[in-house]
Design a protein around this motif. Structure first.
Motif, PDB file in Angstrom:
ATOM      1  N   TYR A   1       0.905  -1.394   0.053  1.00 22.15           N
ATOM      2  CA  TYR A   1      -0.042   0.095  -0.077  1.00 22.15           C
ATOM      3  C   TYR A   1       0.751   1.267  -0.203  1.00 22.15           C
ATOM      4  N   LEU A   2       2.237   1.327   0.936  1.00 18.99           N
ATOM      5  CA  LEU A   2       2.830   2.357   0.843  1.00 18.99           C
ATOM      6  C   LEU A   2       3.470   2.605  -0.563  1.00 18.99           C
ATOM      7  N   GLU A   3       3.929   1.530  -1.354  1.00 18.33           N
ATOM      8  CA  GLU A   3       4.486   1.792  -2.653  1.00 18.33           C
ATOM      9  C   GLU A   3       3.541   2.375  -3.422  1.00 18.33           C
TER      10      GLU A   3
ATOM     11  N   HIS B   1      -6.762  -2.400  -4.816  1.00 16.79           N
ATOM     12  CA  HIS B   1      -7.114  -3.645  -4.159  1.00 16.79           C
ATOM     13  C   HIS B   1      -6.569  -3.517  -3.056  1.00 16.79           C
ATOM     14  N   ASP B   2      -7.095  -2.977  -1.848  1.00 13.56           N
ATOM     15  CA  ASP B   2      -6.690  -2.625  -0.338  1.00 13.56           C
ATOM     16  C   ASP B   2      -6.384  -4.226   0.240  1.00 13.56           C
ATOM     17  N   THR B   3      -5.281  -4.808   0.248  1.00 15.18           N
ATOM     18  CA  THR B   3      -5.050  -6.080   0.761  1.00 15.18           C
ATOM     19  C   THR B   3      -4.578  -5.985   2.269  1.00 15.18           C
ATOM     20  N   ARG B   4      -4.622  -4.691   2.994  1.00  9.62           N
ATOM     21  CA  ARG B   4      -4.197  -4.669   4.395  1.00  9.62           C
ATOM     22  C   ARG B   4      -5.293  -5.391   5.224  1.00  9.62           C
TER      23      ARG B   4
ATOM     24  N   HIS C   1      -6.044   1.969   8.885  1.00  8.29           N
ATOM     25  CA  HIS C   1      -5.143   3.195   8.311  1.00  8.29           C
ATOM     26  C   HIS C   1      -4.884   4.379   9.220  1.00  8.29           C
ATOM     27  N   ALA C   2      -5.438   4.532  10.024  1.00  8.07           N
ATOM     28  CA  ALA C   2      -5.017   5.619  11.014  1.00  8.07           C
ATOM     29  C   ALA C   2      -3.853   5.384  12.216  1.00  8.07           C
ATOM     30  N   ARG C   3      -4.060   4.107  12.582  1.00  7.65           N
ATOM     31  CA  ARG C   3      -3.240   3.644  13.661  1.00  7.65           C
ATOM     32  C   ARG C   3      -1.987   2.716  13.338  1.00  7.65           C
ATOM     33  N   HIS C   4      -2.449   1.637  12.489  1.00  4.91           N
ATOM     34  CA  HIS C   4      -1.467   0.592  12.321  1.00  4.91           C
ATOM     35  C   HIS C   4      -0.582   1.070  11.153  1.00  4.91           C
TER      36      HIS C   4
END
Length: 385
Positions: A71-73, A86-89, A233-236
């Protein structure tokens, strides 16, 4: 999972003889009425099955970090499309606890302690129908006490929103949830329900007097689904992002300090990376040279040992050769002496035989001499007549 989403997921049966922990993600597109949901379920196959469980949690952490990195990339791209990405977190981790009636295992405590800063963690007591109601209440209290005493921060349902504050506050007191799962329809009374059928009766999955399955489903899918995503998203993710950017050389500036340039930061980080690369290259080269020298020294030592062994064998061979020559000379001398004695003995024997034959001849001649005159006399006598 099948009971939770009222869907039959295709899942390969896991073996309990895996050499390490394997994570198997499976993505499904679910639809209920006009709501579409892309669900990814990640199974931790082989977790806790090894004899050495010291590093069982590491593959799980690595997988979670890999999804954050992905996601960071995407976020750092010049042309990014986070909306379509596609958010795989991992937004929620259901940690199932065996209903042993005893305290938590050390593996459970260590793993949950490692996971609480990476993912929203909710402990769940599995197969709650295997213990009595009173034992289950005691087990819940014991589990929560151990989690608090070991500093494990599980996900707490938010109470800031007045619309859900009351129900979430009530549900927080029921943690960890004790659930029972079943995909079998059993007739109870005049209706068909999801339940487990036993000889003594049935355990209904959606009966809140039997288990906490309904509470878990309500909290995850209906009340707090968006909060779970926001917390991820906001914490981890923000924690991972901050640590990753600090590792890359970026840092926040105070209002009183001078602003920094991304280009300068990039150049400084690149220079630092190149210097580190050169240092490692020099270390590898020096290590290689040392290894070559050690190998050459070992080969020379072995060559020296072989040469000494060869010289020793050569001396032994020469010594044995001299001994054999000496023995050969002694044997030849003995043979010559034997031949001389043999010749002497044969000479003596010949002389002895010759000496014995001469008297015998003289006796014979004497006998012939004395016998001839008689013959002559007889002849003379006949002549006389």
């Amino acid at each position: 999972m099948n009971t939770l989403f009222n869907t039959t997921f295709e899942n390969e049966e896991a073996s309990h003889y895996e050499s390490d922990v394997q994570l198997r993600p499976q993505t499904y597109d679910l639809q209920e009425s006009n709501v579409n949901l892309k669900l990814t379920i990640v199974h931790t196959v082989g977790f806790g099955d090894q004899i050495n469980k010291e590093e069982s949690y590491k593959p799980i952490l690595e997988y979670i970090d890999a999804q954050f990195e992905r996601y960071l990339e995407e976020e750092l791209k010049i042309r990014r499309s986070l909306f379509n990405c596609h958010d795989t977190r991992i937004h929620i981790c259901l940690y199932f606890i065996a209903p042993t009636g005893h305290s938590l295992k050390s593996l459970d405590l260590v793993t949950m302690k490692k996971l609480d800063s990476k993912v929203n963690l909710i402990p769940v007591i599995a197969k709650a129908d295997t213990v009595s109601k009173s034992e289950l209440d005691k087990l819940k209290i014991k589990i929560m006490s151990e989690l608090v005493s070991n500093g494990v921060q599980i996900y707490q349902f938010p109470t800031e929103d007045e619309a859900v504050a009351e129900i979430n506050s009530s549900m927080n007191t029921h943690l960890p949830f004790a659930v029972v799962g079943s995909v079998d329809d059993v007739k109870v009374g005049n209706k068909m329900v999801k339940a487990r059928l036993y000889p003594w009766g049935s355990v209904q999955v959606e009966n809140e007097n039997h288990c906490d399955f309904v509470k878990l489903r309500e909290m995850l899918l209906r009340v707090n689904m968006e909060d779970l995503r926001e917390q991820t998203h906001a914490r981890h993710y923000e924690l991972y992002r901050r640590c990753k950017l600090e590792e890359m050389g970026f840092k926040d500036t105070d209002p009183d300090s001078q602003s920094f340039s991304l280009q300068e930061t990039y150049e400084a980080k690149r220079k630092e990376f190149l210097l580190d690369l050169q240092r490692k290259e020099e270390e590898m080269r020096q290590m290689f040279v040392n290894k070559v020298k050690e190998t050459e020294a070992e080969l020379k030592e072995k060559e020296k040992e072989l040469h000494e062994r060869f010289e020793q064998l050569k001396r032994m061979h020469q010594e044995e050769k001299r001994n054999l020559e000496e023995k050969r000379r002694e044997l030849e001398e003995e043979m010559n002496a034997f031949n001389r004695r043999k010749v002497a003995a044969e000479t003596l024997m010949g002389q002895a035989l010759q000496g014995c034959s001469q008297p015998f001849k003289k006796d014979k001649d004497k006998k012939n001499f004395f016998s001839l005159p008689s013959a002559c006399s007889l002849t003379s006598g006949r002549n006389l007549n």
